[in-house]
Scaffold this active site. Sequence first.
Site, PDB file in Angstrom:
ATOM      1  N   ARG A 103       0.852  -1.181   0.000  1.00  0.00           N
ATOM      2  CA  ARG A 103       0.000   0.000   0.000  1.00  0.00           C
ATOM      3  C   ARG A 103       0.889   1.233   0.000  1.00  0.00           C
ATOM      4  O   ARG A 103       1.698   1.409   0.917  1.00  0.00           O
ATOM      5  CB  ARG A 103      -0.862  -0.038   1.260  1.00  0.00           C
ATOM      6  CG  ARG A 103      -2.083   0.795   1.192  1.00  0.00           C
ATOM      7  CD  ARG A 103      -2.977   0.489   2.363  1.00  0.00           C
ATOM      8  NE  ARG A 103      -2.409   0.915   3.635  1.00  0.00           N
ATOM      9  CZ  ARG A 103      -3.140   1.315   4.656  1.00  0.00           C
ATOM     10  NH1 ARG A 103      -4.451   1.323   4.567  1.00  0.00           N
ATOM     11  NH2 ARG A 103      -2.577   1.681   5.784  1.00  0.00           N
ATOM     12  N   ASP A 198       0.781  -2.288  12.437  1.00  0.00           N
ATOM     13  CA  ASP A 198       1.187  -2.781  11.115  1.00  0.00           C
ATOM     14  C   ASP A 198       1.441  -4.283  11.203  1.00  0.00           C
ATOM     15  O   ASP A 198       2.425  -4.727  11.814  1.00  0.00           O
ATOM     16  CB  ASP A 198       2.451  -2.045  10.658  1.00  0.00           C
ATOM     17  CG  ASP A 198       2.790  -2.372   9.218  1.00  0.00           C
ATOM     18  OD1 ASP A 198       2.932  -3.581   8.891  1.00  0.00           O
ATOM     19  OD2 ASP A 198       2.892  -1.455   8.400  1.00  0.00           O
TER      20      ASP A 198
HETATM   21  C1  PRP Z   1      -1.172  -4.183   4.728  1.00  0.00           C
HETATM   22  C2  PRP Z   1      -2.070  -5.382   4.919  1.00  0.00           C
HETATM   23  C3  PRP Z   1      -2.926  -5.333   3.678  1.00  0.00           C
HETATM   24  C4  PRP Z   1      -3.078  -3.847   3.435  1.00  0.00           C
HETATM   25  C5  PRP Z   1      -4.420  -3.422   3.941  1.00  0.00           C
HETATM   26  O1  PRP Z   1      -0.126  -4.473   3.876  1.00  0.00           O
HETATM   27  O2  PRP Z   1      -1.370  -6.569   5.082  1.00  0.00           O
HETATM   28  O3  PRP Z   1      -2.338  -5.972   2.555  1.00  0.00           O
HETATM   29  O4  PRP Z   1      -2.043  -3.200   4.188  1.00  0.00           O
HETATM   30  O5  PRP Z   1      -4.654  -2.094   3.625  1.00  0.00           O
HETATM   31  P1  PRP Z   1      -5.800  -1.650   2.595  1.00  0.00           P
HETATM   32  O6  PRP Z   1      -7.017  -2.445   2.924  1.00  0.00           O
HETATM   33  O7  PRP Z   1      -5.968  -0.185   2.895  1.00  0.00           O
HETATM   34  O8  PRP Z   1      -5.286  -1.895   1.214  1.00  0.00           O
HETATM   35  P2  PRP Z   1       1.061  -3.431   3.581  1.00  0.00           P
HETATM   36  O9  PRP Z   1       0.753  -2.622   2.396  1.00  0.00           O
HETATM   37  O10 PRP Z   1       1.396  -2.691   4.844  1.00  0.00           O
HETATM   38  O11 PRP Z   1       2.249  -4.375   3.142  1.00  0.00           O
HETATM   39  P3  PRP Z   1       3.052  -5.494   3.962  1.00  0.00           P
HETATM   40  O12 PRP Z   1       2.123  -6.655   4.154  1.00  0.00           O
HETATM   41  O13 PRP Z   1       4.169  -5.791   3.045  1.00  0.00           O
HETATM   42  O14 PRP Z   1       3.503  -4.909   5.274  1.00  0.00           O
HETATM   43  N1  URA Z   2      -2.210  -2.383   7.246  1.00  0.00           N
HETATM   44  C1  URA Z   2      -1.842  -2.795   8.486  1.00  0.00           C
HETATM   45  O1  URA Z   2      -0.893  -3.574   8.639  1.00  0.00           O
HETATM   46  N2  URA Z   2      -2.518  -2.318   9.539  1.00  0.00           N
HETATM   47  C2  URA Z   2      -3.554  -1.456   9.416  1.00  0.00           C
HETATM   48  O2  URA Z   2      -4.147  -1.052  10.439  1.00  0.00           O
HETATM   49  C3  URA Z   2      -3.923  -1.042   8.124  1.00  0.00           C
HETATM   50  C4  URA Z   2      -3.235  -1.522   7.053  1.00  0.00           C
END
Ligand code: PRP
Ligand code: URA
Length: 207
Positions: A103, A198
């Site tokens: 994201r 996160d």
């Molecule tokens: C997080 C989570 C989802 C996304 C959710 O991933 O694991 O994939 O954010 O957010 P959204 O519903 O607003 O799209 P992130 O982008 O932080 O990546 P990561 O898993 O690599 O930490």
């Molecule tokens: N991704 C995460 O890991 N945590 C949140 O709360 C939203 C997006």
Amino acid sequence: MHVQVMDHPLIQHKVTLMRMKETGSKDFRDLLVEITMLMGYEITRDLPLEDVEIETPITKMTGKQLSGKQLGIVPVLRAGLGMVQGLLNLIPTAKVGHIGLYRDPKTLKPVEYYCKLPDVQDRDFIIVDPMLATGGSAAAAITMLKNRGIKNIKLMCLVAAPQGVQEINKQHPDVRIFVAALDDKLNENGYIVPGLGDAGDRIFGTK
Ligand code: PRP
Ligand code: URA
């Protein structure tokens, strides 16, 4: 809003432990596997069965076994990886695909960087990602599967915001959503409130 909140007491207890900021990565990962197994038990309730003729030490009988229809598990990288083992513990023959999405921290829009899926022949798919925030990442992952001809898709998340559920309901009304907890809202940075922070960073000990 269409979402199934799986609020078994064991799940609620374990989600609370995961939310606590002092919970470290090892416990966080272990709890995520345990919750995924508890949720997976219910989510797989509609798996098709077929008759099989067997012999017990006493007599012949007709038993039940999972039919040839295979399951595909698709984690959204990175955090979705933490939910794969729980489902594999239940269904060791499932095939695992991977979708790479992150994201963008400014726009909150998903950016695609990887996609490798098993053959789609006669297969049902479960997309796993702990967090359903704006819904952008999950919606994009579902679209990626549909573009490859996959029809029967479920979405399994740990914690969701109402906004994320509504986004999936709007873009993909055919996809059933299963969550362990439905939280209040998103904050100004797109994080789920109260949430658990996160998920990827907590699983992998980054940040
Ligand atoms: C997080 C989570 C989802 C996304 C959710 O991933 O694991 O994939 O954010 O957010 P959204 O519903 O607003 O799209 P992130 O982008 O932080 O990546 P990561 O898993 O690599 O930490
Ligand atoms: N991704 C995460 O890991 N945590 C949140 O709360 C939203 C997006």
